[in-house]
Design an enzyme around this catalytic site. Structure first.
Site: not given
Ligand SMILES: CCOCCOc1ccc(-c2cn(C[C@@H]3NC[C@@H](O)[C@H]3O)nn2)cc1
Length: 447
Positions: A166, A353
């Site tokens: 990611e 994932e």
């Molecule tokens: C202010 C803007 O911000 C708000 C939060 O914005 C996000 C966006 C995306 C995520 C997010 C979390 N995950 C799951 C993980 N993928 C890898 C693995 O380690 C899982 O734990 N995928 N995307 C979290 C937060």
């Protein structure tokens, strides 16, 4: 009701990551990572949670592998803690770090489970961050050295490698939105980092090829889908910009050797430019064997003048939400996969994932996570539909094997098919574990 059936040669599994499950943060010579620093900074992680102990998988990995064996998975995606191997990010190697991963991988192989290894899943050695982290091009060289060490050390044992998990999260979520480590909020910095990450990926792939190793290598961008609220061009364009931020920005350089020009132009209007040096794009464009796709959710999007980075806003169409507040949007999964295939051809894809957050706790020893089972059914149906449309799927790994440290949400948000009591570290198989186990045995289910 339809029967959803999958070909027998697909690989099925589960996924985790080092900082989220290992714990043992100060044990056996491990160096500090940016997530140790970030999680110990007050206010950054819900409830002040840290990965100091997590699921204690550093000590309990044999129990975890027993669960994988019972599940009947073909492949297990894990990540290596870079600071466990190179405590300072480069220089001296920590032999106990290598020893741990050899014991772990050997145990997987003994149980007939293929290791899929992610080299970078966000736990950058703090010592490298202290020198500018991914904004410093020298970090790229340190990553390639670390990757080469792992390729050489595990040659013959690990045959499926993922360079980066990611990169959108590592660059924009962590250095523009500020929600993840190291928590910067600077668009130019984040843009620099996005480019340096792609360069690190390309150089690591090139090193892998030079070493002539037997196996496959790719990377794992995270994706989402934004459906235009209407057929007005302004809504279509706003949705395209946000989708491209996650997809084309990180995929065009790898598959086309260039960034999407409309996005480069958009960023330039924001005063942001890419730090491309001579030869960079050729380095990034190394052919890969597969793409890992991470998909959780999608939304509806429309134009809103001067709003956010892309003059856009989400529209709440009252889709059901998981417990983390993400809309359940399986059509977006189909759209992402179809779009990628349309734009880049039949690239082999592992779903590295896909999963959902439901926070049910055990009642009389049972966790009735029906929402997670329904999410799996809906998204596996969308996956089946994508395969019918010609998307070249090689495998599917659900996130996650067990509840773990969900970054800024700490232990408050649970994605596992196995429940973890973070006071006792006891594991409890959820109903979704049994559903997935039965599905893996049959390779079909009734939608
Ligand atoms: C202010 C803007 O911000 C708000 C939060 O914005 C996000 C966006 C995306 C995520 C997010 C979390 N995950 C799951 C993980 N993928 C890898 C693995 O380690 C899982 O734990 N995928 N995307 C979290 C937060």
């Amino acid at each position: 009701m339809a029967i959803i059936q999958f070909p027998k040669d697909l690989k099925w599994g589960t996924a985790t990551a080092s900082y989220q499950i290992e714990g043992a943060a100060y044990e056996d010579g491990r160096g500090l990572s940016i997530w140790d620093t970030f999680s110990h900074t007050p206010g950054k992680v819900i409830n002040g949670d840290t990965g100091d102990v997590a699921c204690d998988s550093y000590h309990r990995y044999e129990e975890d592998i027993e669960l994988m064996k019972e599940l009947g998975i073909d492949v297990y995606r894990f990540s290596v803690s870079w600071p466990r191997i190179y405590p300072k990010g480069r220089g001296e190697i920590n032999p106990k770090g290598l020893e741990f991963y050899h014991k772990f991988v050997d145990k997987l192989l003994e149980n007939g489970i293929e290791p899929m290894c992610t080299l970078y899943h966000w736990d950058l050695p703090q010592a490298l961050q202290d020198e500018g982290g991914w904004n410093n091009r020298e970090t790229i060289d340190a990553f390639v050295t670390y990757a080469e060490t792992m390729f050489r050390e595990f040659s013959g044992k690990i045959k499926s490698w993922i360079t980066l998990n990611e990169p959108w999260c590592t660059s924009f979520l962590s250095n523009y939105e500020g929600a993840h480590a190291p928590g910067n909020t600077d668009l130019q910095l984040a843009t620099n980092i996005s480019h340096h990450l792609l360069l690190a990926h390309g150089k690591a792939v090139k090193k892998y090829r030079e070493m002539g190793l037997d196996g496959e290598i790719g990377y794992a961008p995270n994706t989402t889908w934004l459906e235009p609220f209407s057929n007005r061009q302004e809504d279509i364009d706003a949705s395209r910009r946000e989708v491209a931020w996650y997809l084309e920005w990180f995929m065009d350089p790898v598959f086309k050797g260039e960034y999407p020009q409309f996005m480069v132009d958009w960023f330039e209007k924001k005063g942001v430019t890419l730090p491309i040096q001579e030869g960079d794009l050729e380095e990034i464009k190394q052919p890969i064997d597969f793409m890992g796709i991470n998909y959780y959710t999608g939304r509806v999007c429309r134009y809103k003048e001067d709003n956010g980075l892309f003059d856009s806003e989400y529209v709440d169409l009252r889709y059901d939400l998981t417990d983390i507040g993400w809309p359940i949007y399986p059509d977006g999964f189909y759209s992402v996969l179809s779009y990628i295939t349309e734009r880049y051809g039949k690239v082999p894809i592992y779903i590295t994932e896909n999963g959902s957050c439901y926070n049910e706790e055990p009642v009389d020893g049972r966790v009735k996570d029906e929402g997670r089972i329904e999410y799996l059914k809906q998204h596996l149906t969308a996956l089946n539909r994508a395969m019918d449309s010609g998307v070249n799927i090689k495998g599917y790994l659900t996130w996650s094997l067990m509840d773990n440290f969900e970054w800024a949400e700490g232990y408050s948000m649970r994605f596992g098919i196995v429940f973890v009591d973070f006071n006792t570290l006891e594991r409890t198989k959820k109903d979704s574990f049994y559903w997935y186990k039965n599905f893996l045995n049959a390779k079909w289910f009734e939608a």
